[in-house]
Write a protein that holds these residues in place. Sequence first.
Motif, PDB file in Angstrom:
ATOM      1  N   ALA A 130       0.724  -1.343   0.001  1.00  0.00           N
ATOM      2  CA  ALA A 130      -0.043  -0.047  -0.133  1.00  0.00           C
ATOM      3  C   ALA A 130       0.819   1.309  -0.056  1.00  0.00           C
ATOM      4  O   ALA A 130       0.584   2.177  -0.716  1.00  0.00           O
ATOM      5  N   ALA A 131       2.119   1.186   0.961  1.00  0.00           N
ATOM      6  CA  ALA A 131       2.610   2.206   0.926  1.00  0.00           C
ATOM      7  C   ALA A 131       3.640   2.437  -0.562  1.00  0.00           C
ATOM      8  O   ALA A 131       3.649   3.803  -0.987  1.00  0.00           O
ATOM      9  N   LEU A 132       4.069   1.309  -0.956  1.00  0.00           N
ATOM     10  CA  LEU A 132       4.599   1.514  -2.390  1.00  0.00           C
ATOM     11  C   LEU A 132       3.912   2.108  -3.316  1.00  0.00           C
ATOM     12  O   LEU A 132       4.190   3.090  -4.064  1.00  0.00           O
ATOM     13  N   GLY A 133       2.484   1.826  -3.517  1.00  0.00           N
ATOM     14  CA  GLY A 133       1.680   2.158  -4.584  1.00  0.00           C
ATOM     15  C   GLY A 133       1.495   3.735  -4.285  1.00  0.00           C
ATOM     16  O   GLY A 133       1.358   4.418  -5.074  1.00  0.00           O
ATOM     17  N   ARG A 134       1.397   4.204  -2.767  1.00  0.00           N
ATOM     18  CA  ARG A 134       1.241   5.763  -2.555  1.00  0.00           C
ATOM     19  C   ARG A 134       2.267   6.432  -3.077  1.00  0.00           C
ATOM     20  O   ARG A 134       2.142   7.523  -3.625  1.00  0.00           O
ATOM     21  N   GLU A 135       3.628   5.933  -2.602  1.00  0.00           N
ATOM     22  CA  GLU A 135       4.735   6.771  -3.113  1.00  0.00           C
ATOM     23  C   GLU A 135       4.855   6.851  -4.676  1.00  0.00           C
ATOM     24  O   GLU A 135       5.139   7.778  -5.402  1.00  0.00           O
ATOM     25  N   TYR A 136       4.581   5.678  -5.330  1.00  0.00           N
ATOM     26  CA  TYR A 136       4.580   5.759  -6.938  1.00  0.00           C
ATOM     27  C   TYR A 136       3.700   6.798  -7.402  1.00  0.00           C
ATOM     28  O   TYR A 136       3.940   7.477  -8.358  1.00  0.00           O
ATOM     29  N   MET A 137       2.284   6.653  -6.955  1.00  0.00           N
ATOM     30  CA  MET A 137       1.379   7.778  -7.412  1.00  0.00           C
ATOM     31  C   MET A 137       1.693   9.071  -7.196  1.00  0.00           C
ATOM     32  O   MET A 137       1.420   9.911  -8.211  1.00  0.00           O
ATOM     33  N   LYS A 138       2.241   9.260  -6.092  1.00  0.00           N
ATOM     34  CA  LYS A 138       2.607  10.648  -5.625  1.00  0.00           C
ATOM     35  C   LYS A 138       3.622  11.504  -6.584  1.00  0.00           C
ATOM     36  O   LYS A 138       3.431  12.481  -7.353  1.00  0.00           O
ATOM     37  N   GLY A 139       4.755  10.558  -7.108  1.00  0.00           N
ATOM     38  CA  GLY A 139       5.593  11.020  -8.004  1.00  0.00           C
ATOM     39  C   GLY A 139       5.127  10.897  -9.227  1.00  0.00           C
ATOM     40  O   GLY A 139       5.523  12.003 -10.130  1.00  0.00           O
ATOM     41  N   ALA A 140       4.397   9.853  -9.771  1.00  0.00           N
ATOM     42  CA  ALA A 140       4.066   9.998 -10.916  1.00  0.00           C
ATOM     43  C   ALA A 140       2.952  11.005 -11.571  1.00  0.00           C
ATOM     44  O   ALA A 140       3.049  11.643 -12.495  1.00  0.00           O
ATOM     45  N   ARG A 141       2.190  11.161 -10.556  1.00  0.00           N
ATOM     46  CA  ARG A 141       0.995  12.335 -10.851  1.00  0.00           C
ATOM     47  C   ARG A 141       1.868  13.765 -11.117  1.00  0.00           C
ATOM     48  O   ARG A 141       1.409  14.710 -11.683  1.00  0.00           O
ATOM     49  N   GLN A 142       2.851  13.838 -10.334  1.00  0.00           N
ATOM     50  CA  GLN A 142       3.610  15.029 -10.409  1.00  0.00           C
ATOM     51  C   GLN A 142       4.140  15.176 -11.818  1.00  0.00           C
ATOM     52  O   GLN A 142       4.261  16.309 -12.749  1.00  0.00           O
ATOM     53  N   MET A 143       4.884  14.198 -12.309  1.00  0.00           N
ATOM     54  CA  MET A 143       5.347  14.156 -13.692  1.00  0.00           C
ATOM     55  C   MET A 143       4.151  14.289 -14.681  1.00  0.00           C
ATOM     56  O   MET A 143       4.772  14.808 -16.050  1.00  0.00           O
TER      57      MET A 143
END
Length: 569
Positions: A389-402
């Motif tokens: 769950a934390a892995l998914g949150r971290e990924y989505m945070k950075g990807a949405r910024q890009m």
Amino acid sequence: MPWIFNNLLLSVQKGLIHPKDAWKTGSGPSRLQPMNAFLNESRVGTAVPPLPQAIAFGNELLRQGRLGEAVDLGEALAAKYPDQPRAFAFAAEACRVSGKLDAALLWIDKAIAFGGDPQHQIKKAWLLSRLLRRNEIPVLAAEIDAQSPNNGLVQWQLGKLLYHHNLLGEAISHYERALSVGGEDAGWRYDLAIARFYSGDSERAEHDLDKVLEATPQAGSVIYLRSTLRRQSPDRNHVADLEQRLKGEFRSLEEEAGAHYALAKELEDLGDHERSFDALIEGARKKRAAIQYDVSSFVRTLQDVCGSQDAEAMAAPVQSDEGEGAIFIVGMPRSGTTLTERILLQSGKVRDAGELMDFGYHLTGAVQRVQALDPSLSVAQATMKVDFAALGREYMKGARQMAEGSPLFIDKLPANYMYCGLIHKALPRARIIHLVRDPLDSCYAVFKTLFFKAYDFSYDLEELGDYFVAYRQMMRHWHKVVPGGILDVHYEDLVSDTESQARRIYEWCNLEWVAEALAVPSKGAVFATASAAQVREPVHSRSVNSSRRHVEKLGPLIKKLTAAGILQL
């Protein structure tokens, strides 16, 4: 598994400063005295070690991998030299290389507080990127620009920064400014050409590359890029020029390989397939001789992944609802991934986040944290114990910024196929699209492409065959353990019946169908990929079965594919 991606990460992060380049201060001693002894030299006399000498000492610590000592030295120097921004900047660099990014940011902010050095702000921008605070970068870049509008180096660095964050229009402006105020520079001009090419301005990109070749006539990477900008024609090509350049000397095997690949590409465009393949073989031979790569290690790793991430492991419940709006396009390079991306982008509702290395990066960190708590765990065992769950949150945070906050975005890194099962666990609402192409056509398309610092398996026919077999076996595994979680799209169907396949893709991604999906993209559309030229053409099928022209010469590859039951001729 994560180390696979670490190697890929380092190989495709073009332009980012690698730690080994961050402390080039001279040859330095091969052995250093203990750090404490160095700092305590001042007790013998009255002089504190001069700051330049101390920083050089710290740079050597970093070079030798003595990271903890380097961090301690940085803290000590900041205390000894509280009025010297260079001391704080070194402390930041030591922390950055050691992976202590939050501490590095605090130190570099202290250096910035003194004012006057835009390099400290540039370093901060890259730290913000690593810390997934990418949305802060445009504002910081604007501040740096306002302070250093006539500094060519800084303008180029801003271009590099923005280019790597998908802001190609802004990057081009800074590259142009750098050349205007800083004078002609072949490296800056080359970066401008790449940005223009990916933005659809091939004509100006070719003009830029011609200027670069005036200064560096035997630069293989430049020669090759120039040939890929457009489809060559009988009345407009560089074949004679390339043949002449190949008579000269090159600085390295890789540079010479670039010229051979360029000649192969142009001869194929002109229909001279026999000579094209001969040039290709020579280029691949020279490129392979210049790199170190062990495909057998890679294959064993994928087999270990399949063994540990079985159906039971994939079915274990995870408290995660992440991934809404994320679209992964995976597969082999040159298999239709960019065409699929184009079809989705034409909807007007999806943004391109780039070929992100984020998922593997975050997975690596998560595995390392698990192993720190239980060193007895293997990488495979630790992988299944990460906080998905934390892995998914971290990924989505950075990807949405890009993707500039877009609700729907594409991550088009082909090598993410290695992580399909873990993506499904960490991001259960994400959509995964897998491009499938005729095995021999797929391998031939990869073999005839020069990727420079990625896909090292592609320069030897037998290694390419081993890699492709392992890739196909892994994708069969993912379909078995994550049934219904991946949409296969066949390249041959995509180019022969584009509308039907495009509608399947839209339905899979829960997108409303629009006729514009089938349109050729506008000139300014950005495609940062080896297929940037082809993707702006109308959809065509001329590459289907193109490998069959060279069946005899592709013999070692065909043998591998047929033995695995993947290919039947």
